[in-house]
Motif scaffolding. Structure first.
Motif, PDB file in Angstrom:
ATOM      1  N   LEU A   1       0.812  -1.208   0.000  1.00  9.50           N
ATOM      2  CA  LEU A   1       0.000   0.000   0.000  1.00  9.50           C
ATOM      3  C   LEU A   1       0.852   1.267   0.000  1.00  9.50           C
ATOM      4  O   LEU A   1       0.313   2.362  -0.090  1.00  9.50           O
ATOM      5  N   VAL A   2       2.179   1.124   0.093  1.00 10.30           N
ATOM      6  CA  VAL A   2       3.054   2.296   0.065  1.00 10.30           C
ATOM      7  C   VAL A   2       2.814   3.097  -1.208  1.00 10.30           C
ATOM      8  O   VAL A   2       2.715   4.329  -1.196  1.00 10.30           O
ATOM      9  N   GLU A   3       2.688   2.388  -2.335  1.00 13.24           N
ATOM     10  CA  GLU A   3       2.491   3.063  -3.605  1.00 13.24           C
ATOM     11  C   GLU A   3       1.143   3.772  -3.659  1.00 13.24           C
ATOM     12  O   GLU A   3       1.024   4.852  -4.237  1.00 13.24           O
ATOM     13  N   GLU A   4       0.111   3.182  -3.052  1.00 13.68           N
ATOM     14  CA  GLU A   4      -1.196   3.826  -3.046  1.00 13.68           C
ATOM     15  C   GLU A   4      -1.162   5.133  -2.261  1.00 13.68           C
ATOM     16  O   GLU A   4      -1.804   6.114  -2.642  1.00 13.68           O
ATOM     17  N   ASN A   5      -0.426   5.161  -1.165  1.00 13.44           N
ATOM     18  CA  ASN A   5      -0.346   6.386  -0.371  1.00 13.44           C
ATOM     19  C   ASN A   5       0.410   7.489  -1.090  1.00 13.44           C
ATOM     20  O   ASN A   5       0.116   8.668  -0.901  1.00 13.44           O
ATOM     21  N   SER A   6       1.389   7.121  -1.893  1.00 15.92           N
ATOM     22  CA  SER A   6       2.181   8.130  -2.597  1.00 15.92           C
ATOM     23  C   SER A   6       1.606   8.474  -3.972  1.00 15.92           C
ATOM     24  O   SER A   6       2.091   9.395  -4.627  1.00 15.92           O
ATOM     25  N   ALA A   7       0.564   7.759  -4.397  1.00 14.19           N
ATOM     26  CA  ALA A   7      -0.067   8.037  -5.688  1.00 14.19           C
ATOM     27  C   ALA A   7      -0.802   9.371  -5.636  1.00 14.19           C
ATOM     28  O   ALA A   7      -1.149   9.868  -4.556  1.00 14.19           O
ATOM     29  N   PRO A   8      -1.053   9.989  -6.783  1.00 18.35           N
ATOM     30  CA  PRO A   8      -1.802  11.257  -6.799  1.00 18.35           C
ATOM     31  C   PRO A   8      -3.167  11.109  -6.127  1.00 18.35           C
ATOM     32  O   PRO A   8      -3.798  10.052  -6.197  1.00 18.35           O
ATOM     33  N   PHE A   9      -3.620  12.181  -5.502  1.00 18.02           N
ATOM     34  CA  PHE A   9      -4.902  12.162  -4.807  1.00 18.02           C
ATOM     35  C   PHE A   9      -6.084  11.960  -5.762  1.00 18.02           C
ATOM     36  O   PHE A   9      -7.130  11.461  -5.361  1.00 18.02           O
ATOM     37  N   GLY A  10      -5.909  12.379  -7.008  1.00 18.48           N
ATOM     38  CA  GLY A  10      -7.032  12.391  -7.943  1.00 18.48           C
ATOM     39  C   GLY A  10      -7.621  13.779  -8.076  1.00 18.48           C
ATOM     40  O   GLY A  10      -8.610  13.996  -8.775  1.00 18.48           O
ATOM     41  N   PHE A  11      -7.011  14.756  -7.405  1.00 15.84           N
ATOM     42  CA  PHE A  11      -7.416  16.159  -7.463  1.00 15.84           C
ATOM     43  C   PHE A  11      -6.208  16.991  -7.042  1.00 15.84           C
ATOM     44  O   PHE A  11      -5.229  16.473  -6.508  1.00 15.84           O
ATOM     45  N   ASP A  12      -6.276  18.284  -7.303  1.00  8.55           N
ATOM     46  CA  ASP A  12      -5.210  19.197  -6.900  1.00  8.55           C
ATOM     47  C   ASP A  12      -5.488  19.670  -5.478  1.00  8.55           C
ATOM     48  O   ASP A  12      -6.512  20.318  -5.227  1.00  8.55           O
ATOM     49  N   PRO A  13      -4.621  19.328  -4.509  1.00  5.60           N
ATOM     50  CA  PRO A  13      -4.859  19.768  -3.126  1.00  5.60           C
ATOM     51  C   PRO A  13      -5.065  21.272  -2.992  1.00  5.60           C
ATOM     52  O   PRO A  13      -5.797  21.721  -2.098  1.00  5.60           O
ATOM     53  N   ALA A  14      -4.464  22.051  -3.870  1.00  5.04           N
ATOM     54  CA  ALA A  14      -4.608  23.510  -3.795  1.00  5.04           C
ATOM     55  C   ALA A  14      -6.028  23.966  -4.114  1.00  5.04           C
ATOM     56  O   ALA A  14      -6.408  25.095  -3.782  1.00  5.04           O
ATOM     57  N   ASP A  15      -6.824  23.098  -4.746  1.00  8.11           N
ATOM     58  CA  ASP A  15      -8.195  23.455  -5.112  1.00  8.11           C
ATOM     59  C   ASP A  15      -9.202  23.229  -3.979  1.00  8.11           C
ATOM     60  O   ASP A  15     -10.369  23.607  -4.108  1.00  8.11           O
ATOM     61  N   ILE A  16      -8.774  22.586  -2.888  1.00  5.65           N
ATOM     62  CA  ILE A  16      -9.695  22.244  -1.804  1.00  5.65           C
ATOM     63  C   ILE A  16      -9.882  23.451  -0.883  1.00  5.65           C
ATOM     64  O   ILE A  16      -8.907  24.040  -0.405  1.00  5.65           O
ATOM     65  N   ASP A  17     -11.139  23.801  -0.640  1.00  3.90           N
ATOM     66  CA  ASP A  17     -11.434  24.947   0.220  1.00  3.90           C
ATOM     67  C   ASP A  17     -11.566  24.556   1.691  1.00  3.90           C
ATOM     68  O   ASP A  17     -11.143  25.302   2.579  1.00  3.90           O
ATOM     69  N   TYR A  18     -12.180  23.397   1.944  1.00  3.75           N
ATOM     70  CA  TYR A  18     -12.398  22.944   3.323  1.00  3.75           C
ATOM     71  C   TYR A  18     -12.128  21.443   3.413  1.00  3.75           C
ATOM     72  O   TYR A  18     -12.410  20.680   2.484  1.00  3.75           O
ATOM     73  N   LEU A  19     -11.574  21.042   4.539  1.00  2.00           N
ATOM     74  CA  LEU A  19     -11.442  19.619   4.861  1.00  2.00           C
ATOM     75  C   LEU A  19     -12.192  19.384   6.171  1.00  2.00           C
ATOM     76  O   LEU A  19     -11.854  19.985   7.193  1.00  2.00           O
ATOM     77  N   LEU A  20     -13.204  18.533   6.135  1.00  2.38           N
ATOM     78  CA  LEU A  20     -13.975  18.179   7.324  1.00  2.38           C
ATOM     79  C   LEU A  20     -13.515  16.801   7.778  1.00  2.38           C
ATOM     80  O   LEU A  20     -13.614  15.830   7.024  1.00  2.38           O
ATOM     81  N   LEU A  21     -13.019  16.732   8.999  1.00  2.00           N
ATOM     82  CA  LEU A  21     -12.452  15.479   9.516  1.00  2.00           C
ATOM     83  C   LEU A  21     -13.458  14.803  10.436  1.00  2.00           C
ATOM     84  O   LEU A  21     -13.849  15.367  11.461  1.00  2.00           O
ATOM     85  N   THR A  22     -13.874  13.573  10.081  1.00  2.00           N
ATOM     86  CA  THR A  22     -14.854  12.863  10.908  1.00  2.00           C
ATOM     87  C   THR A  22     -14.254  12.378  12.209  1.00  2.00           C
ATOM     88  O   THR A  22     -14.900  12.424  13.249  1.00  2.00           O
ATOM     89  N   HIS A  23     -13.003  11.894  12.167  1.00  2.00           N
ATOM     90  CA  HIS A  23     -12.344  11.450  13.398  1.00  2.00           C
ATOM     91  C   HIS A  23     -10.864  11.243  13.138  1.00  2.00           C
ATOM     92  O   HIS A  23     -10.398  11.365  11.997  1.00  2.00           O
ATOM     93  N   ALA A  24     -10.126  10.908  14.184  1.00  2.00           N
ATOM     94  CA  ALA A  24      -8.666  10.983  14.131  1.00  2.00           C
ATOM     95  C   ALA A  24      -7.968   9.650  13.910  1.00  2.00           C
ATOM     96  O   ALA A  24      -6.772   9.546  14.145  1.00  2.00           O
ATOM     97  N   HIS A  25      -8.665   8.624  13.456  1.00  2.00           N
ATOM     98  CA  HIS A  25      -7.955   7.411  13.091  1.00  2.00           C
ATOM     99  C   HIS A  25      -7.087   7.670  11.859  1.00  2.00           C
ATOM    100  O   HIS A  25      -7.444   8.459  10.981  1.00  2.00           O
ATOM    101  N   LEU A  26      -5.963   6.946  11.779  1.00  4.87           N
ATOM    102  CA  LEU A  26      -4.972   7.184  10.732  1.00  4.87           C
ATOM    103  C   LEU A  26      -5.554   7.025   9.334  1.00  4.87           C
ATOM    104  O   LEU A  26      -5.174   7.741   8.413  1.00  4.87           O
ATOM    105  N   ASP A  27      -6.492   6.082   9.175  1.00  7.64           N
ATOM    106  CA  ASP A  27      -7.054   5.865   7.838  1.00  7.64           C
ATOM    107  C   ASP A  27      -8.082   6.929   7.469  1.00  7.64           C
ATOM    108  O   ASP A  27      -8.687   6.857   6.391  1.00  7.64           O
ATOM    109  N   HIS A  28      -8.238   7.938   8.328  1.00  8.03           N
ATOM    110  CA  HIS A  28      -9.108   9.072   8.018  1.00  8.03           C
ATOM    111  C   HIS A  28      -8.358  10.405   8.035  1.00  8.03           C
ATOM    112  O   HIS A  28      -8.784  11.344   7.366  1.00  8.03           O
ATOM    113  N   CYS A  29      -7.259  10.496   8.787  1.00  3.49           N
ATOM    114  CA  CYS A  29      -6.517  11.761   8.849  1.00  3.49           C
ATOM    115  C   CYS A  29      -5.064  11.639   8.399  1.00  3.49           C
ATOM    116  O   CYS A  29      -4.368  12.640   8.307  1.00  3.49           O
TER     117      CYS A  29
END
Length: 465
Positions: free
Chosen positions: A39-67
């Protein structure tokens, strides 16, 4: 209005979803893929969007697979606002800094390995992100969300966090969207907790019907063991193992599971269900810090735990409890031949101190290994659970002679029945998107749903709302 799926799609980890509305882009979670090294390659792969285009990030909780990919998001140009509950903000800081440290450590290990062999064999020895990247990402955490109070993100976009009952500070998120006079209500489940557990309140449903649901299906194909028998099974394993002179190793997730097990161990000692004095080692700096954060957020506790806390009793303390932060203290535990409960991360045994304890204890018949959480395919925990006769730890083949126990009732995730009941309280949504689950679990759960269109999106798939 559109919704796009960029993680945990037909898989259990890496949650990341995006909503586009009124010219704004809102990300729900930005998690790390977890499991095997593939899964190392999946984590380093492109997000599928430009991070600079994101206005807000809403975090549901603090588990690693979410944050866990938030520092990478910031590193690659995110300049918006991160919004979450106060407890999740504290825990996310802990989790991201720990993750950065582990990645730096792994990068140093791979570099040493490459140098020994005269090359890098194609492996990238750079960490996904560094401790500095994680610290930088903390600057983008803005407003705190209170449960059941709408937050205005922008004109026509409101977000309401409701208690998901999964871990401290966890939330489902309702987005009220309006674009060109059309309104749409979207509900993201986040990870849902299991009713009737210790410490936290039960998950709740939105107060008004929703049009679209995006929900997790981690246990969409199965029912959990009942909690009360699971607690007594844990006590029985401890009593029997101590009687035969062994140790009990509990691979433990640092957030929620560690605190919940401490709670039940305290109860077991208090009520006499644990028959012998037992030394309990919480051998995880991260879990120790998380426990301290729990103590700072009693507003998240259920009535029973809050009553204990308000009465002057620490719900996470018991006789014989030792917090071991230092490496030397952790190593000294392995000199104990019997009578110890050793709780250490990681819960899936993919890293952390628990691997050292498994190396020293798996091969002894008098010991017990107790799994109290989810183990993904490809992890060391899953191989042991599935009956491996031996496992490789730190380059050494270790025979599995200890008693292996899987106690499912402690899961912090809702099971199929709880997921179904939660979905049915959302008001007959037109569409239900299933995410954050293995494909078989999703398919099994989808067959239980009626009066809603079911979608199981693939990675980077997009839909009109």
């Amino acid at each position: 209005m559109k919704i796009l799926f960029h993680g945990a799609d037909r898989g259990v980890t890496g949650s990341c979803h995006m909503v586009e509305c009124a010219g704004k882009r809102i990300l729900i979670d930005c998690g790390l893929y977890q499991g095997g090294h593939e899964l190392v390659e999946e984590n380093s792969a492109p997000f599928g969007f430009d991070p600079a285009d994101i206005d807000y990030l809403l975090l549901t909780h603090a588990h690693l697979d979410h944050c866990g990919r938030i520092p990478l998001l910031v590193k690659q140009g995110f300049n918006g606002e991160i919004i979450t509950t106060p407890a999740s903000a504290e825990l996310a800081r802990l989790v991201m800094l720990d993750s950065a440290g582990l990645q730096e450590e792994e990068a140093r290990y791979q570099l040493r390995k490459a140098r020994r062999h005269g090359g890098n064999h194609g492996r990238n020895v750079e960490p996904l992100y560094t401790t500095l990247d994680a610290l930088n990402s903390l600057e983008y955490f803005g407003r705190h969300a209170a449960y059941n109070e709408a937050l205005r993100l922008d004109g026509g976009i409101d977000a309401t966090f409701i208690d998901a009952g999964h871990i401290l500070g966890s939330a489902s998120i309702v987005l009220d969207l309006e674009e060109e006079g059309r309104k749409h209500r979207v509900l993201f489940s986040g990870d849902l907790g299991y009713s009737g557990r210790a410490v936290l309140r039960d998950p709740v449903s939105p107060q008004q019907p929703v049009d679209t649901v995006i929900m997790e299906t981690t246990y969409g194909d199965r029912l959990h063991k009942q909690l009360e028998p699971s607690i007594h099974e844990l006590y029985a394993v401890i009593n029997e193992t101590v009687r035969r002179g062994g140790n009990i190793i509990i691979p433990t997730f640092a957030l929620e599971r560690a605190q919940e097990i401490l709670y039940y161990l305290r109860e077991g000692v208090k009520d006499g269900h644990i028959e012998h004095f037992t030394n309990v080692f919480l051998d995880s700096p991260m879990a120790i810090s998380a426990t301290q954060i729990f103590r700072r957020h009693p507003e998240c506790f259920n009535k029973e735990t809050l009553k204990i806390f308000d009465g002057g009793t620490d719900p996470f303390d018991l006789p014989g409890l030792h917090f071991t932060r230092e490496t030397a203290e952790s190593m000294a535990i392995n000199q104990i031949d019997g009578g110890a409960v050793i709780m250490a991360g990681s819960g899936m045994c993919t890293g952390g101190r628990v691997r050292h304890h498994l190396k020293h204890n798996l091969w002894r018949q008098q010991n017990s290994i107790v799994f109290v959480g989810y183990a993904a395919q490809g992890t060391l925990a899953r191989r042991i659970i599935d009956g491996a006769e031996s496992v490789r730890i730190f380059g050494e083949e270790i025979p599995v002679k200890a008693s292996i126990h899987t106690i499912g009732g402690f899961s912090a995730h809702a099971d199929q029945a709880e997921l179904l009941a939660w979905q049915q309280r959302t008001g007959n949504p037109a569409t239900t998107f299933l995410v954050h689950g293995e494909e078989d679990a999703m398919k099994a759960f989808s067959r239980k749903l009626s009066h809603t269109k079911v979608e199981m999106p693939e990675l980077h798939q997009r839909y009109d709302l």
